[in-house]
Design an enzyme around this catalytic site. Structure first.
Site, mmCIF file in Angstrom:
data_model
loop_
_atom_site.group_PDB
_atom_site.id
_atom_site.type_symbol
_atom_site.label_atom_id
_atom_site.label_comp_id
_atom_site.label_asym_id
_atom_site.label_seq_id
_atom_site.Cartn_x
_atom_site.Cartn_y
_atom_site.Cartn_z
ATOM 1 N N GLN A 23 4.903 23.815 -51.695
ATOM 2 C CA GLN A 23 6.207 23.177 -51.918
ATOM 3 C C GLN A 23 6.206 21.758 -51.364
ATOM 4 O O GLN A 23 6.709 20.833 -51.997
ATOM 5 C CB GLN A 23 7.319 24.011 -51.270
ATOM 6 C CG GLN A 23 7.539 25.333 -51.992
ATOM 7 C CD GLN A 23 8.618 26.191 -51.366
ATOM 8 O OE1 GLN A 23 9.085 25.916 -50.264
ATOM 9 N NE2 GLN A 23 8.999 27.244 -52.060
ATOM 10 N N SER A 33 1.244 24.186 -47.566
ATOM 11 C CA SER A 33 2.456 24.482 -48.334
ATOM 12 C C SER A 33 2.436 23.781 -49.685
ATOM 13 O O SER A 33 2.409 22.550 -49.769
ATOM 14 C CB SER A 33 3.694 24.024 -47.548
ATOM 15 O OG SER A 33 4.809 23.965 -48.421
ATOM 16 N N LYS A 83 7.508 32.674 -61.261
ATOM 17 C CA LYS A 83 8.625 31.883 -60.740
ATOM 18 C C LYS A 83 8.209 30.431 -60.503
ATOM 19 O O LYS A 83 8.914 29.499 -60.894
ATOM 20 C CB LYS A 83 9.112 32.537 -59.427
ATOM 21 C CG LYS A 83 10.333 31.886 -58.816
ATOM 22 C CD LYS A 83 11.149 32.896 -58.024
ATOM 23 C CE LYS A 83 10.532 33.247 -56.680
ATOM 24 N NZ LYS A 83 10.676 32.163 -55.691
ATOM 25 N N ASP A 132 3.146 35.036 -50.465
ATOM 26 C CA ASP A 132 4.366 35.790 -50.772
ATOM 27 C C ASP A 132 4.136 37.297 -50.800
ATOM 28 O O ASP A 132 5.077 38.066 -51.019
ATOM 29 C CB ASP A 132 4.926 35.341 -52.134
ATOM 30 C CG ASP A 132 5.510 33.935 -52.055
ATOM 31 O OD1 ASP A 132 5.879 33.500 -50.943
ATOM 32 O OD2 ASP A 132 5.590 33.271 -53.104
ATOM 33 N N ARG A 180 8.686 24.677 -62.388
ATOM 34 C CA ARG A 180 8.009 23.417 -62.710
ATOM 35 C C ARG A 180 8.154 23.071 -64.187
ATOM 36 O O ARG A 180 8.208 21.898 -64.564
ATOM 37 C CB ARG A 180 6.538 23.507 -62.296
ATOM 38 C CG ARG A 180 6.374 23.468 -60.763
ATOM 39 C CD ARG A 180 5.066 24.112 -60.325
ATOM 40 N NE ARG A 180 4.751 23.913 -58.913
ATOM 41 C CZ ARG A 180 5.203 24.666 -57.912
ATOM 42 N NH1 ARG A 180 6.040 25.680 -58.160
ATOM 43 N NH2 ARG A 180 4.833 24.426 -56.656
ATOM 44 N N LYS A 190 10.334 32.249 -44.331
ATOM 45 C CA LYS A 190 10.551 32.512 -45.764
ATOM 46 C C LYS A 190 12.021 32.910 -45.950
ATOM 47 O O LYS A 190 12.854 32.626 -45.105
ATOM 48 C CB LYS A 190 9.591 33.608 -46.236
ATOM 49 C CG LYS A 190 8.132 33.177 -46.206
ATOM 50 C CD LYS A 190 7.871 32.080 -47.202
ATOM 51 C CE LYS A 190 6.454 31.558 -47.138
ATOM 52 N NZ LYS A 190 6.252 30.391 -47.996
HETATM 53 C C1 S3P Z 1 5.978 28.144 -53.769
HETATM 54 C C2 S3P Z 1 5.236 27.924 -52.638
HETATM 55 C C3 S3P Z 1 5.211 28.838 -51.490
HETATM 56 C C4 S3P Z 1 5.801 30.199 -51.850
HETATM 57 C C5 S3P Z 1 7.061 30.092 -52.646
HETATM 58 C C6 S3P Z 1 6.803 29.350 -53.949
HETATM 59 C C7 S3P Z 1 5.916 27.156 -54.876
HETATM 60 O O1 S3P Z 1 5.991 28.283 -50.447
HETATM 61 O O2 S3P Z 1 6.039 30.945 -50.670
HETATM 62 O O3 S3P Z 1 7.568 31.372 -52.945
HETATM 63 O O4 S3P Z 1 6.358 27.483 -56.000
HETATM 64 O O5 S3P Z 1 5.427 26.049 -54.631
HETATM 65 P P1 S3P Z 1 5.370 27.323 -49.303
HETATM 66 O O6 S3P Z 1 5.065 26.031 -49.942
HETATM 67 O O7 S3P Z 1 6.470 27.215 -48.278
HETATM 68 O O8 S3P Z 1 4.156 28.045 -48.790
#
Ligand code: S3P
Length: 456
Positions: free
Chosen positions: A178, A176, A27, A329, A32, A356
């Site tokens: 993200q 994180s 995913k 996750d 990306r 989450k």
């Molecule tokens: C992700 C980062 C994680 C993960 C999410 C996907 C990503 O989140 O839990 O399912 O693709 O960068 P966090 O950045 O909040 O840890």
């Protein structure tokens, strides 16, 4: 008033997992690939794209901003005709990102300095998740973003045509990927050098893929845990082909299932084993799991392998905190492994689980208690004493990973497990029930109409 489909899984007790399967595409990498492919110059072909609702939300968002994207076809091939860094067009409506936190948080950075106003919105769960963690740094760079009073979506990004973003030096307040990615993507458009320091290693797909698209990055390891990643704004991306590996997070349910179900022998093909994602393997192995990797290779900058799992008696452990961001996750699945292990498993340093798609600590503890397991939630983790899973009805709270974890629990339960509110499994794992059945899990899916006031 229209009804929405309400999906319940019914998982029958017992069985084992065997065979040779491939779970859907990663995913994080799928998101990306659409983002960078769209902003690149040239044609990007993506193989193995995840056709789940989350990554499709990203794909639709870029189509709505004028990018010509073909597919995905049945094999998951997508062709993107990149528009370049400044080729996006104003979408006609707000961008609805459904349940997808990754879409919203990464797009906040990427779209912060476009020459048009736009709004990012999401479903009930996404609209209650914290967004200040991304709007704060991007606003420090000069973006103008309005959130709801409590810092949640919808996010209104005001056009910044006249004032370019300024680079920042940013230390992430939490581990994180993200937030890291959001700041780096904003940094592509900023004047100067943007640097992000992460307190612990988090998934590095953005960094790897930026390099794959020819963008220069500096990555400096500051110590055992911390890294600093820098990029200079104003560069360009050059289209390239991407082969998306199978998602290790989707594989995790099968790794746990095959570990806990006696007589299992299951191989998962072509799984991404990026070192920033392999916490699930490290943790299960520490619990005594029988996991072997073969056929290791690097595909498009990402390491992949086939993973063979045979059943084993697991034992409870104190999960090393250093593994938490590498398995962030996977804790719903790991808590099922802990429930089937001998002794106590303790998780600490995982307060992020509370924000989450659901509060995953509460959701797992509530479900495990219903299924007869002695366990408790703590502010930043859980304590689970291994025992006998019984039967009952548990609520996934619309969280895909909670739903799939409890489905696997039936492999070791003494009776049937009903799991409510499973429609969102389609966000990350379309075809889960069919694939799980094909290798031995006795699970079925029932669709009913949910009418207002009929909430389970
Ligand atoms: C992700 C980062 C994680 C993960 C999410 C996907 C990503 O989140 O839990 O399912 O693709 O960068 P966090 O950045 O909040 O840890």
């Amino acid at each position: 008033m229209s009804n929405e489909a309400f999906i319940t899984y019914i998982a029958q007790p017992g069985g084992s997992l065997s065979g040779n399967i491939r779970v859907p595409g990663d995913k994080s990498i799928s998101h990306r690939s659409i983002m960078l492919g769209s902003l690149s110059e040239g044609k990007t072909t993506i193989k193995g794209f995840l056709q789940g609702e989350d990554s499709l939300a990203t794909l639709k968002a870029f189509k709505a901003m004028g990018v010509h994207i073909e597919g995905p076809d049945e094999q998951g091939q997508v062709i993107i005709h990149g528009v370049g860094m400044h080729g996006l067009e104003k979408p006609k409506t707000e961008l609805d990102l459904g349940n997808s936190g990754t879409s919203m948080r990464l797009l906040t950075g990427l779209l912060a300095s476009q020459s048009f106003d736009l709004t990012l919105s999401g479903d009930h769960s996404l609209s209650s998740r914290p967004m200040k963690r991304v709007t704060d740094p991007v606003m420090q760079m000069g973006a103008i973003i309005e959130t709801m009073d409590n810092g949640t979506a919808p996010l209104k990004i005001n056009s910044n045509a006249s004032s370019q973003l300024n680079a920042i030096e940013y230390t992430l307040p939490m581990a994180s990927a993200q937030v890291k990615s959001c700041v780096l993507l904003a940094g592509l458009y900023a004047q100067g050098k943007t640097c992000v320091t992460e307190p612990a290693p988090t998934r590095d797909h953005t960094e790897r893929m930026l390099q794959g698209f020819g963008y220069q990055l500096e990555v400096e390891k500051l110590d055992e845990q911390r890294s600093r990643i820098c990029l200079q704004g104003g560069g360009k991306l050059t289209a390239c082909d991407i082969d998306v590996p199978a998602d290790i997070s989707s594989s995790a349910f099968f790794m746990v299932g095959a570990s806990i179900a006696e007589g299992s022998d299951l191989t998962l093909q072509h799984v991404g084993i990026n070192p920033t994602r392999i916490g699930i393997i490290n943790i299960l192995q520490k619990m005594g799991a029988n996991i072997a990797l073969s056929n290791e290779k690097v595909v498009g900058g990402e390491p992949v392998a086939d993973i063979r799992i045979r059943s084993a008696q697991l034992k409870g452990i104190h999960i090393p905190e250093g593994q938490v961001p590498l398995a962030i996750d996977e804790f719903p699945a790991i808590s099922i492994a802990a429930a089937c292990a001998q002794g106590q498993t303790i998780l600490t340093g995982a307060e992020e689980l509370r924000v989450k798609e659901s509060d995953r600590i509460q959701a797992m503890i509530d479900g495990l208690l219903i299924l007869g397991i002695d366990c408790e939630g703590t502010a930043d983790g859980m304590i689970i004493n291994g025992g006998q899973l019984t039967s009952g009805t548990v609520d996934s709270l619309g969280d895909h990973r909670i739903a799939m974890s409890f489905a696997m629990a039936a492999l070791r339960s003494s009776g049937k497990i009903n799991i409510l509110d499973c429609a969102n499994v389609n966000t990350s794992f379309p075809g889960f029930v069919k694939l799980a059945k094909s290798c031995g899990l006795d699970v079925s899916s029932e669709e009913t109409d949910k009418t207002p006031g009929d909430e389970a």
